[in-house]
Every structure is written in structure tokens, then in C-alpha cells.
Design an enzyme around this catalytic site. Structure first.
Site, PDB file in Angstrom:
ATOM      1  N   GLY A   1       0.781  -1.237   0.000  1.00 33.50           N
ATOM      2  CA  GLY A   1       0.000   0.000   0.000  1.00 33.50           C
ATOM      3  C   GLY A   1       0.809   1.282   0.000  1.00 33.50           C
ATOM      4  CB  SER A   2       4.323   2.212  -0.750  1.00 35.57           C
ATOM      5  OG  SER A   2       4.515   1.770  -2.069  1.00 35.57           O
ATOM      6  CG  ASN A   3       1.878   3.309  -5.758  1.00 34.39           C
ATOM      7  OD1 ASN A   3       2.185   4.319  -6.370  1.00 34.39           O
ATOM      8  ND2 ASN A   3       2.564   2.174  -5.842  1.00 34.39           N
TER       9      ASN A   3
ATOM     10  CE  LYS B   1     -10.891 -15.188  -6.987  1.00 31.19           C
ATOM     11  NZ  LYS B   1     -11.750 -16.213  -7.568  1.00 31.19           N
TER      12      LYS B   1
ATOM     13  CB  ILE C   1     -11.981  -4.912 -12.025  1.00 30.36           C
ATOM     14  CG1 ILE C   1     -10.877  -4.291 -11.173  1.00 30.36           C
ATOM     15  CG2 ILE C   1     -13.226  -4.023 -12.037  1.00 30.36           C
ATOM     16  CD1 ILE C   1     -11.235  -4.067  -9.710  1.00 30.36           C
TER      17      ILE C   1
ATOM     18  CG  ASN D   1      -3.887  -1.363 -12.861  1.00 29.65           C
ATOM     19  OD1 ASN D   1      -3.672  -1.400 -11.652  1.00 29.65           O
ATOM     20  ND2 ASN D   1      -3.302  -2.189 -13.706  1.00 29.65           N
TER      21      ASN D   1
ATOM     22  CG  HIS E   1       1.589  -3.142 -15.321  1.00 28.49           C
ATOM     23  ND1 HIS E   1       1.103  -4.260 -14.673  1.00 28.49           N
ATOM     24  CD2 HIS E   1       2.689  -3.532 -15.995  1.00 28.49           C
ATOM     25  CE1 HIS E   1       1.883  -5.288 -14.969  1.00 28.49           C
ATOM     26  NE2 HIS E   1       2.843  -4.881 -15.772  1.00 28.49           N
TER      27      HIS E   1
HETATM   28  C1  GAR Z   1       3.234  -1.201  -7.539  1.00 29.56           C
HETATM   29  O1  GAR Z   1       4.537  -1.170  -8.056  1.00 29.56           O
HETATM   30  C2  GAR Z   1       2.223  -1.324  -8.659  1.00 29.56           C
HETATM   31  O2  GAR Z   1       2.612  -0.711  -9.845  1.00 29.56           O
HETATM   32  C3  GAR Z   1       2.191  -2.822  -8.846  1.00 29.56           C
HETATM   33  O3  GAR Z   1       2.234  -3.352  -7.537  1.00 29.56           O
HETATM   34  C4  GAR Z   1       3.018  -2.468  -6.726  1.00 29.56           C
HETATM   35  C5  GAR Z   1       2.247  -2.216  -5.453  1.00 29.56           C
HETATM   36  O4  GAR Z   1       3.028  -1.565  -4.498  1.00 29.56           O
HETATM   37  N1  GAR Z   1       1.003  -3.230  -9.540  1.00 29.56           N
HETATM   38  C6  GAR Z   1       0.952  -4.283 -10.347  1.00 29.56           C
HETATM   39  O5  GAR Z   1       1.917  -5.007 -10.541  1.00 29.56           O
HETATM   40  C7  GAR Z   1      -0.397  -4.518 -11.017  1.00 29.56           C
HETATM   41  N2  GAR Z   1      -0.276  -5.455 -12.094  1.00 29.56           N
HETATM   42  P1  GAR Z   1       2.354  -0.865  -3.238  1.00 29.56           P
HETATM   43  O6  GAR Z   1       1.391  -1.891  -2.617  1.00 29.56           O
HETATM   44  O7  GAR Z   1       3.484  -0.532  -2.313  1.00 29.56           O
HETATM   45  O8  GAR Z   1       1.638   0.352  -3.729  1.00 29.56           O
END
Ligand code: GAR
Length: 187
Positions: A12-14, A58, A87, A101, A103
């Protein structure tokens, strides 16, 4: 006030970065975060930030419970941030071009089934790529294939480890994802 729901399956850092970015904005708010997993770090981050985080299974996603929850809470934009569940179509129908999203690669490279998080960065290093980056895209029913909104690149050096690439990609995510979200909502 425009409302964003963040969906996250892991660290969850994003999610944290987006919440902080909009915390002092009076046109956009993040009323809650949703996860399909109970024991993941995104819940801790939300606790610290005083933002509610909810677990939905889910099955809840598949049978329309989550879509109803989003609609009942008048969510404008659904933001996937490391969300690893498909989704459901009812959510895609309820939010046309309003689910996005991020990626961690330059799609269409390194997308599709099994390509998420660190798997992407390992593959990029194994294949001796000289660049990587991020793709922010609208979601459709196919994994990683919705219309791209933005891509940002970083250099990959021959000496970079997957962790080095991950750090560069995360830096791009933190810089750009909130700005792209803001642009979608506020123009
Ligand atoms: C992020 O790098 C995001 O781009 C990737 O998962 C990571 C989540 O990091 N998403 C995917 O790979 C989706 N296909 P976070 O939980 O620290 O935000």
C-alpha cells in the site's frame, strides 16, 4: 468534492502516497481504502493516516457487494494501486472509464498474467532491458490492456538489480500517479 476509492492488495505504499497527496486538497478526497486481503500492510498504513480501510472477500467482489458499496458512497473514481484481483464486469459497467490502474512496466511489455510487482522487475533485469517505467491506464476486462493514459520511463543500468529497478519505478509511481488522478478528476 470528488471522491476516490483506492483498491490495494499488498503493502500500500502507493495508497499512502495518494492519500497524503490529496490530504490538504479541498476538491478531492479519499474516504476509504478497500483490500481483498485481511493481513496486508495497507491496513496499518491507513490506520496511521486515519483513513478507514475495509476488507471485502473475492466473493464480495464477484457478487456485486463491492460495486454497490462504491455507488452507495458516491465514489467518482476507482484507483487500483497494487490490486491483484480481477475487476468484475458489473464494476466496469458502473464506472465506464472511471477505473484506473498503475502497472510497473512499459506496457505492453511485461504485462498480463503473473506479471505484477517484483516479478516484472526480475524479468526486466533478466532480459537486460535498458529502460523500464510505469503505465497508467484505464481498466477494461482484459488484464493490463485498457487504454493507456500515461507512461513514464526510467533508465535500467547493466548493474541494476531487480530491487534497484523497483526503487526507480516506485519513484515514478509516487511522482506521477497522484498527478494523473488529479488531472482526470479536475482537468
Ligand atoms: C506497484 O509497483 C504497482 O505498480 C504494482 O504493484 C506495486 C504495489 O506496491 N502493480 C501491479 O503489478 C499490477 N499489475 P504498493 O502496494 O506498495 O503500492
Amino acid at each position: 468534492m470528488k471522491k476516490i476509492a483506492i483498491l490495494a492488495s499488498g503493502s500500500g505504499s502507493n495508497a499512502e502516497n495518494i492519500i497524503k497527496y490529496f490530504s490538504s486538497n479541498n476538491e478531492v478526497e479519499v474516504p476509504f481504502v478497500i483490500s481483498n486481503r485481511k493481513e496486508v500492510y495497507v491496513h496499518e498504513r491507513c490506520k496511521k493516516l486515519s483513513v478507514p480501510s475495509y476488507f471485502f472477500s473475492k466473493v464480495d467482489f464477484e457478487n456485486g457487494v463491492v460495486t454497490k458499496f462504491l455507488l452507495d458512497n458516491k465514489i467518482d473514481l476507482v484507483v487500483l494501486a497494487g490490486f491483484l484481483l480481477k475487476i468484475p464486469n458489473d464494476m466496469l459497467d458502473a464506472y465506464p472509464n472511471m477505473i484506473i490502474n498503475i502497472h510497473p512496466s512499459l506496457l505492453p511489455k511485461y504485462g498480463g498474467k503473473g506479471m505484477y510487482g517484483d516479478n516484472v522487475h526480475k524479468a526486466v533485469v533478466e532480459n537486460k532491458e535498458t529502460e523500464s517505467g510505469i503505465t497508467i491506464h484505464f481498466l477494461n476486462e482484459k488484464i493490463d490492456e485498457g487504454e493507456p493514459l500515461a507512461q513514464y520511463k526510467c533508465e535500467v543500468l547493466p548493474t541494476d538489480t531487480p530491487e534497484d529497478v523497483a526503487n526507480k519505478v516506485h519513484a515514478l509511481e509516487y511522482e506521477w500517479y497522484p498527478k494523473v488522478i488529479e488531472k482526470i478528476l479536475l482537468g
